[in-house]
Design an enzyme around this catalytic site. Structure first.
Site, short mmCIF file in Angstrom:
data_model
loop_
_atom_site.label_atom_id
_atom_site.label_comp_id
_atom_site.label_asym_id
_atom_site.label_seq_id
_atom_site.Cartn_x
_atom_site.Cartn_y
_atom_site.Cartn_z
N GLU A 1 -12.86 -8.72 -12.00
CA GLU A 1 -12.42 -9.27 -13.28
C GLU A 1 -11.57 -8.24 -14.02
O GLU A 1 -12.12 -7.34 -14.68
CB GLU A 1 -13.63 -9.64 -14.15
CG GLU A 1 -14.55 -10.65 -13.52
CD GLU A 1 -15.33 -11.43 -14.57
OE1 GLU A 1 -15.23 -12.66 -14.57
OE2 GLU A 1 -16.01 -10.81 -15.40
N LYS B 1 -21.72 -16.83 -21.07
CA LYS B 1 -21.73 -15.79 -22.12
C LYS B 1 -22.70 -16.20 -23.24
O LYS B 1 -23.72 -16.83 -22.93
CB LYS B 1 -20.30 -15.53 -22.61
CG LYS B 1 -19.36 -15.23 -21.43
CD LYS B 1 -18.05 -14.64 -21.81
CE LYS B 1 -17.23 -14.39 -20.54
NZ LYS B 1 -15.96 -13.72 -20.79
N GLY C 1 -10.66 -13.88 -21.13
CA GLY C 1 -10.61 -14.54 -22.43
C GLY C 1 -9.24 -14.46 -23.10
O GLY C 1 -9.10 -14.78 -24.28
N SER D 1 -9.70 -15.78 -17.06
CA SER D 1 -8.84 -16.92 -17.41
C SER D 1 -8.57 -17.84 -16.21
O SER D 1 -7.50 -18.43 -16.12
CB SER D 1 -7.52 -16.46 -18.05
OG SER D 1 -7.79 -15.73 -19.23
N HIS E 1 -21.12 -6.82 -16.21
CA HIS E 1 -19.92 -7.48 -16.76
C HIS E 1 -19.22 -6.51 -17.71
O HIS E 1 -19.88 -5.72 -18.40
CB HIS E 1 -20.34 -8.76 -17.50
CG HIS E 1 -19.17 -9.61 -17.86
ND1 HIS E 1 -18.40 -9.34 -18.98
CD2 HIS E 1 -18.62 -10.69 -17.26
CE1 HIS E 1 -17.41 -10.24 -19.03
NE2 HIS E 1 -17.52 -11.06 -18.01
N GLU F 1 -18.05 -6.91 -20.54
CA GLU F 1 -18.52 -7.00 -21.93
C GLU F 1 -19.81 -6.21 -22.12
O GLU F 1 -20.02 -5.62 -23.19
CB GLU F 1 -18.70 -8.49 -22.31
CG GLU F 1 -17.35 -9.18 -22.49
CD GLU F 1 -17.34 -10.66 -22.17
OE1 GLU F 1 -18.42 -11.28 -22.08
OE2 GLU F 1 -16.23 -11.21 -21.99
N ASN G 1 -19.90 -18.32 -16.16
CA ASN G 1 -20.56 -17.34 -17.02
C ASN G 1 -20.46 -17.91 -18.43
O ASN G 1 -19.39 -17.87 -19.03
CB ASN G 1 -19.86 -15.98 -16.91
CG ASN G 1 -20.41 -14.98 -17.91
OD1 ASN G 1 -21.40 -15.24 -18.59
ND2 ASN G 1 -19.76 -13.83 -18.00
P1 13P Z 1 -12.70 -16.22 -19.07
O1 13P Z 1 -12.71 -17.19 -17.93
O2 13P Z 1 -13.08 -16.86 -20.38
O3 13P Z 1 -11.45 -15.42 -19.14
O4 13P Z 1 -13.89 -15.19 -18.79
C1 13P Z 1 -13.96 -14.59 -17.55
C2 13P Z 1 -15.24 -13.87 -17.46
O5 13P Z 1 -15.47 -12.90 -18.15
C3 13P Z 1 -16.25 -14.39 -16.53
O6 13P Z 1 -17.29 -13.47 -16.37
#
Ligand code: 13P
Length: 247
Positions: free
Chosen positions: A166, A11, A172, A212, A94, A96, A9
């Site tokens: 997740e 982002k 993150g 992560s 997601h 976010e 992803n």
């Molecule tokens: P990270 O791997 O940066 O923690 O992000 C995970 C994520 O949100 C994947 O959709």
């Protein structure tokens, strides 16, 4: 036997030309016939990413889409637009998007149904906050998210879906769920799918862990029986992604 699926992803990272450069950098590192490899990229990067991955083992996914076919929805992207470009997957719900763009379990459900109508595989995200984990309601919360996300989804469609577990506190933050914590929730998700549908559907659906995940912890997480892959943020933008694919 479920086929593994490792998805990046990206982002809100990489311009179209940077996307092509990263795809070329990763090309030889992500070759693995036993695994589905997906890059979910910013919408504006999709045409360049589809072109750059032609003839490789990598499929392109979107990070979001709208649930209407077309019309007066300024700034949104329709499923047919993604399909027309050759997009095979779309991340739905997601955390976010839920946090910053007011997505709800109901909009997630509408998007999931729309993705299936267009033969795009949804990667359906769920996960608890740190507070919810501390309150001991993780499995209750995720059960609710999954039950709403799958309203009116048929068993045949559900078999093709991908779910990404997740935990929000692990995204993150560099703080990964332990393999046991991740396994517990992924097994819980499979049990909910079994309850909604049946054992065959629960057995077929693929469940990823995300949060992560990196080259150092991927092998341990992926060794768990109910973890069929990963949804990777930060580490998907680095050569490390190839190590995760091959873990
Ligand atoms: P990270 O791997 O940066 O923690 O992000 C995970 C994520 O949100 C994947 O959709």
């Amino acid at each position: 036997m479920r086929r593994r699926i490792i998805a990046g992803n990206w982002k809100m990272n990489k311009t179209p030309s940077e996307a092509v450069a990263l795809i070329n950098e990763l090309k030889d590192l992500v070759v693995n016939d036993a695994v589905d490899v997906v890059y979910c990229v910013p919408a504006i990067d999709i045409p360049a990413a589809v072109e750059a991955t032609k003839g490789t083992n990598v499929s392109i996914g979107a990070e979001n889409m709208y649930y209407e076919e077309s019309g007066a929805f300024t700034g949104e992207i329709a499923p047919a637009m993604l399909d027309d470009l050759g997009v095979k997957y779309v991340i739905i719900g997601h955390s976010e998007r839920r946090e910053y763009f007011a997505e709800t379990d109901e909009t997630v459900n509408k998007k999931v149904l729309k993705a299936f109508e267009h033969n795009i595989t949804p990667i359906i995200c769920c996960g608890e906050s740190l507070t919810q984990r501390e309150q001991g309601i993780t499995l209750d919360w995720i059960r609710m998210q999954i039950k709403i996300a799958f309203q009116n989804v048929t068993a045949d469609q559900a078999k093709k879906a991908v779910i990404a577990y997740e935990p929000i506190w692990a995204i993150g933050t560099g703080k990964t769920a332990t393999a046991d914590q991740a396994q517990e929730v992924c097994a819980g998700i499979r049990a909910v799918i079994c309850e909604i549908y049946d054992a065959a559907t629960a057995d077929a659906i693929r469940i990823q862990y995300g949060g992560s995940m990196n080259a150092g912890n991927a092998a341990e997480l992926l060794a768990k029986p109910d973890i069929d892959g990963g949804l990777i943020g930060g580490a998907s933008l680095k050569p490390d992604f190839g190590k995760i694919v091959n873990a």
